[in-house]
Design an enzyme around this catalytic site. Structure first.
Site, PDB file in Angstrom:
ATOM      1  N   ARG A  28       0.806  -1.219   0.000  1.00  0.00           N
ATOM      2  CA  ARG A  28       0.000   0.000   0.000  1.00  0.00           C
ATOM      3  C   ARG A  28       0.840   1.270   0.000  1.00  0.00           C
ATOM      4  NH1 ARG A  28      -5.233  -1.895   1.151  1.00  0.00           N
ATOM      5  NH2 ARG A  28      -5.861  -0.033   0.082  1.00  0.00           N
ATOM      6  N   ARG A  32      -2.962   6.554  -0.904  1.00  0.00           N
ATOM      7  CA  ARG A  32      -3.310   6.847   0.486  1.00  0.00           C
ATOM      8  C   ARG A  32      -2.360   7.720   1.299  1.00  0.00           C
ATOM      9  NH1 ARG A  32      -3.896   1.194   3.751  1.00  0.00           N
ATOM     10  NH2 ARG A  32      -6.125   1.308   3.579  1.00  0.00           N
ATOM     11  N   ARG A  41      -6.509  12.526  -6.160  1.00  0.00           N
ATOM     12  CA  ARG A  41      -7.791  11.920  -5.768  1.00  0.00           C
ATOM     13  C   ARG A  41      -8.912  12.948  -5.578  1.00  0.00           C
ATOM     14  NH1 ARG A  41     -10.986   9.191  -4.879  1.00  0.00           N
ATOM     15  NH2 ARG A  41     -10.980   7.741  -3.144  1.00  0.00           N
ATOM     16  N   ASP A  77      -6.379  -2.366  -7.586  1.00  0.00           N
ATOM     17  CA  ASP A  77      -7.008  -2.889  -6.383  1.00  0.00           C
ATOM     18  C   ASP A  77      -7.342  -4.350  -6.657  1.00  0.00           C
ATOM     19  OD1 ASP A  77      -8.290  -1.970  -3.663  1.00  0.00           O
ATOM     20  OD2 ASP A  77      -9.688  -3.371  -4.570  1.00  0.00           O
ATOM     21  N   TYR A 154     -15.322 -10.951   0.056  1.00  0.00           N
ATOM     22  CA  TYR A 154     -15.958  -9.668  -0.291  1.00  0.00           C
ATOM     23  C   TYR A 154     -17.224  -9.887  -1.115  1.00  0.00           C
ATOM     24  CZ  TYR A 154     -12.039  -6.849   1.392  1.00  0.00           C
ATOM     25  OH  TYR A 154     -11.107  -6.235   2.180  1.00  0.00           O
TER      26      TYR A 154
HETATM   27  O1  CP3 Z   1      -0.126  -1.507  -2.534  1.00  0.00           O
HETATM   28  C1  CP3 Z   1      -0.282  -0.506  -3.244  1.00  0.00           C
HETATM   29  O2  CP3 Z   1       0.174   0.596  -2.948  1.00  0.00           O
HETATM   30  C2  CP3 Z   1      -1.007  -0.646  -4.576  1.00  0.00           C
HETATM   31  C3  CP3 Z   1      -2.386  -0.373  -4.559  1.00  0.00           C
HETATM   32  C4  CP3 Z   1      -3.381  -1.283  -3.867  1.00  0.00           C
HETATM   33  C5  CP3 Z   1      -4.691  -0.815  -3.564  1.00  0.00           C
HETATM   34  N1  CP3 Z   1      -5.392  -1.874  -3.044  1.00  0.00           N
HETATM   35  C6  CP3 Z   1      -5.208   0.548  -3.840  1.00  0.00           C
HETATM   36  C7  CP3 Z   1      -6.314   1.045  -2.992  1.00  0.00           C
HETATM   37  C8  CP3 Z   1      -3.297  -2.620  -3.469  1.00  0.00           C
HETATM   38  C9  CP3 Z   1      -2.139  -3.605  -3.529  1.00  0.00           C
HETATM   39  C10 CP3 Z   1      -4.578  -2.980  -2.952  1.00  0.00           C
HETATM   40  C11 CP3 Z   1      -4.880  -4.348  -2.485  1.00  0.00           C
HETATM   41  C12 CP3 Z   1      -6.084  -4.565  -1.677  1.00  0.00           C
HETATM   42  N2  CP3 Z   1      -7.309  -3.974  -1.805  1.00  0.00           N
HETATM   43  C13 CP3 Z   1      -6.185  -5.535  -0.663  1.00  0.00           C
HETATM   44  C14 CP3 Z   1      -5.083  -6.477  -0.252  1.00  0.00           C
HETATM   45  C15 CP3 Z   1      -4.089  -5.805   0.598  1.00  0.00           C
HETATM   46  C16 CP3 Z   1      -4.529  -5.574   2.004  1.00  0.00           C
HETATM   47  O3  CP3 Z   1      -4.416  -4.417   2.449  1.00  0.00           O
HETATM   48  O4  CP3 Z   1      -4.967  -6.521   2.665  1.00  0.00           O
HETATM   49  C17 CP3 Z   1      -7.495  -5.487  -0.148  1.00  0.00           C
HETATM   50  C18 CP3 Z   1      -8.026  -6.333   0.983  1.00  0.00           C
HETATM   51  C19 CP3 Z   1      -8.210  -4.503  -0.883  1.00  0.00           C
HETATM   52  C20 CP3 Z   1      -9.629  -4.106  -0.756  1.00  0.00           C
HETATM   53  C21 CP3 Z   1      -9.713  -2.664  -0.422  1.00  0.00           C
HETATM   54  N3  CP3 Z   1      -9.696  -1.650  -1.367  1.00  0.00           N
HETATM   55  C22 CP3 Z   1      -9.739  -2.073   0.851  1.00  0.00           C
HETATM   56  C23 CP3 Z   1      -9.796  -2.833   2.159  1.00  0.00           C
HETATM   57  C24 CP3 Z   1      -9.711  -0.693   0.660  1.00  0.00           C
HETATM   58  C25 CP3 Z   1      -9.552   0.293   1.781  1.00  0.00           C
HETATM   59  C26 CP3 Z   1     -10.472   1.356   1.960  1.00  0.00           C
HETATM   60  C27 CP3 Z   1      -9.674   2.582   2.418  1.00  0.00           C
HETATM   61  O5  CP3 Z   1     -10.158   3.684   2.178  1.00  0.00           O
HETATM   62  O6  CP3 Z   1      -8.570   2.447   2.950  1.00  0.00           O
HETATM   63  C28 CP3 Z   1      -9.696  -0.435  -0.744  1.00  0.00           C
HETATM   64  C29 CP3 Z   1      -9.646   0.857  -1.451  1.00  0.00           C
HETATM   65  C30 CP3 Z   1      -8.271   1.213  -1.922  1.00  0.00           C
HETATM   66  N4  CP3 Z   1      -7.490   0.403  -2.699  1.00  0.00           N
HETATM   67  C31 CP3 Z   1      -7.584   2.431  -1.685  1.00  0.00           C
HETATM   68  C32 CP3 Z   1      -6.356   2.339  -2.382  1.00  0.00           C
HETATM   69  C33 CP3 Z   1      -5.302   3.411  -2.516  1.00  0.00           C
HETATM   70  C34 CP3 Z   1      -8.067   3.603  -0.830  1.00  0.00           C
HETATM   71  C35 CP3 Z   1      -9.046   4.472  -1.503  1.00  0.00           C
HETATM   72  C36 CP3 Z   1      -8.441   5.438  -2.471  1.00  0.00           C
HETATM   73  O7  CP3 Z   1      -7.405   6.056  -2.190  1.00  0.00           O
HETATM   74  O8  CP3 Z   1      -9.036   5.590  -3.518  1.00  0.00           O
END
Ligand code: CP3
Length: 351
Positions: A28, A32, A41, A77, A154
Site C-alpha cells: 500500500r 493513500r 484523488r 485494487d 468480499y
Molecule cells: O499496494 C499498493 O500501494 C497498490 C495499490 C493497492 C490498492 N489496493 C489501492 C487502494 C493494493 C495492492 C490494494 C490491495 C487490496 N485492496 C487488498 C489487499 C491488501 C490488504 O491491504 O490486505 C485489499 C483487501 C483490498 C480491498 C480494499 N480496497 C480495501 C480494504 C480498501 C480500503 C479502503 C480505504 O479507504 O482504505 C480499498 C480501497 C483502496 N485500494 C484504496 C487504495 C489506494 C483507498 C481508496 C483510495 O485512495 O481511492
C-alpha cells in the site's frame, strides 16, 4: 532486455541470492499516504485513475520517487478485475469494497464470466508497459491479484467483515456452491496474472489478506486446492511469486508448499520463527507491525533492527510491513524506517 532488472536488489533477494543490503518496499505504498496522491484523488476516483494509464503510471511511480523504495507495486485494487467483468461494486473511502448484489446462489456465481484481460482491463496492461519503461530495470514492478478466498469473502459478504459469517455459512452449508465460486475466481485470477506477466511484470504477489480466519483443516478443504492451482499455473513464468496473508501462523505448514516462492507474514509471529517453519529454502517477506510507524523514532529503529536480526543475514529476506501502510502514517517515520533498513547492511554482515 531484462538483464538489468534481474539484477535489482529485490529480484536477487527474491531468488535468495546474497545482497549488499536487505531490499525494502511497502504494501500500500502507492496511494493513500502521499499528499501528491491525495491531490490527484480530489479530481479522480480510484477507478478513474486506473483507467488512465499515464495517470496510473504516475501514481505507481510517486512512492518510488519520494521514498526510493526497492520495488514498485502496480497501482490497482484486488477488486479491479472483478469490476472489469461487470461486478457492480464501489470502493468506499475508509471502508473498502461494497458489492451491490452479494453472491449467495448459483446464478450469482454464474454471473462471474471468464475474464479477457485485453478487453476487460486493457488499462492495467498498458500501465505495466509505461511503468516498466520508466523504471528501465532499476527496480522491479510487482503485479498482484487477490486470492480466491479473500475475493470470495468480499463477494459473499458484500462489504468488509470481521467475522465472515456469510462466507463460512456458504462454505460449510453449500460446499458445491462454494467450490464453484472458488473455481471461477481461480480461473479469472490465473488469466489476469498471466496477462500481467505477458505485459512485462517482474514479480507477483497473491493477496490472501483474510485467509487467517480459517482453521488449517478448512484451509486444506476449501481454499488450498485453488491457491495451489494459481501458483502452479504461474510457475512456468519463472517469476518470484509472494504468497501473502495475515494471521497465518497456523497455516504456514501448508502455505510453504502451495507453490509461492516467498511467503509474506505479518507481525503476529516473530520472523525467525516463521522462517524456520516455512523452511529456509523459501524466501520470506515482512514483517514489521505497520502501527510501529505511528510511534517515536527509537521504537521504529529498535523494532526494525529486531526484524533484521531475526532474518539473521540469510539471503531471501525482503523487508516489508506485516500488512499495508495506514493512511495516517507520518512520511518522516517511513523515511526513518527506510534509512534504518538501508543503513544496516545486515545481510552482508552476517553468515
Ligand atoms: O499496494 C499498493 O500501494 C497498490 C495499490 C493497492 C490498492 N489496493 C489501492 C487502494 C493494493 C495492492 C490494494 C490491495 C487490496 N485492496 C487488498 C489487499 C491488501 C490488504 O491491504 O490486505 C485489499 C483487501 C483490498 C480491498 C480494499 N480496497 C480495501 C480494504 C480498501 C480500503 C479502503 C480505504 O479507504 O482504505 C480499498 C480501497 C483502496 N485500494 C484504496 C487504495 C489506494 C483507498 C481508496 C483510495 O485512495 O481511492
Amino acid at each position: 532486455m531484462t538483464l538489468i532488472a534481474t539484477e535489482s536488489l529485490f529480484l536477487r533477494a527474491a531468488r535468495r541470492e546474497r545482497t549488499e543490503r536487505t531490499p525494502i518496499w511497502f504494501m500500500r505504498q502507492a496511494g493513500r499516504i502521499l499528499p501528491e496522491y491525495r491531490e490527484i484523488r480530489k479530481q479522480w476516483t480510484l477507478l478513474d485513475i486506473c483507467r488512465q494509464p499515464d495517470l496510473c503510471a504516475e501514481v505507481t511511480m510517486q512512492p518510488v520517487r519520494r521514498l526510493d523504495v526497492d520495488a514498485a507495486i502496480m497501482f490497482a485494487d484486488i477488486m479491479l478485475p472483478l469490476m472489469g467483468i461487470g461486478v457492480d461494486l464501489e470502493l468506499v473511502d475508509n471502508v473498502g469494497p461494497v458489492i451491490r448484489s452479494p453472491i449467495r446462489n448459483q446464478s450469482g456465481v454464474e454471473a462471474l464470466r471468464p475474464i479477457n484481460p485485453q478487453e476487460d482491463v486493457p488499462f492495467v496492461l498498458e500501465t505495466i508497459r509505461i511503468v516498466r519503461e520508466e523504471l528501465a530495470g532499476r527496480i522491479p514492478l510487482i503485479g498482484f491479484s487477490g486470492a480466491p478466498f479473500t475475493l470470495a469473502s468480499y463477494l459473499i459478504e458484500g462489504r468488509p467483515t470481521r467475522e465472515f459469517v456469510a462466507t463460512k455459512t456458504m462454505m460449510y452449508s453449500e460446499p458445491a456452491l462454494w467450490h464453484s465460486l472458488m473455481e471461477r475466481l481461480t480461473g479469472i485470477m490465473i488469466r489476469y496474472l498471466q496477462a500481467q506477466v505477458d505485459a512485462g511484470i517482474d514479480a507477483l504477489q497473491l493477496f490472501d489478506s483474510w485467509v487467517g480466519c480459517l482453521t488449517p483443516t478448512d484451509y486444506e478443504i476449501y481454499v488450498r486446492p485453488y491457491t495451489k492451482r494459481i501458483f502452479a499455473a504461474m510457475a512456468p513464468s519463472g517469476l518470484p511469486f509472494i504468497h501473502f496473508g495475515t494471521n497465518t501462523s497456523t497455516l504456514l505448514d501448508q502455505m510453504k508448499s502451495d507453490g509461492g516462492t516467498m511467503i509474506g507474514v505479518d507481525w503476529r509471529i516473530p520472523l525467525d520463527v516463521a522462517w524456520s517453519r516455512i523452511g529456509h529454502d523459501l524466501g520470506i517477506q515482512g514483517n514489521l507491525d505497520p502501527l510501529v510507524l505511528m510511534g517515536p523514532g527509537d521504537i521504529i529503529e529498535d523494532r526494525a533492527l529486531d526484524v533484521l536480526r531475526r532474518a539473521g543475514g540469510r539471503p531471501g529476506h525482503i523487508f516489508n510491513l506485516g500488512h499495508g501502510l495506514y493512511p495516517e502514517t507520518p512520511l518522516d517515520n517511513i523515511a526513518r524506517l527506510i534509512d534504518v533498513v538501508k543503513g544496516s547492511g545486515v545481510q552482508a554482515g552476517v553468515a
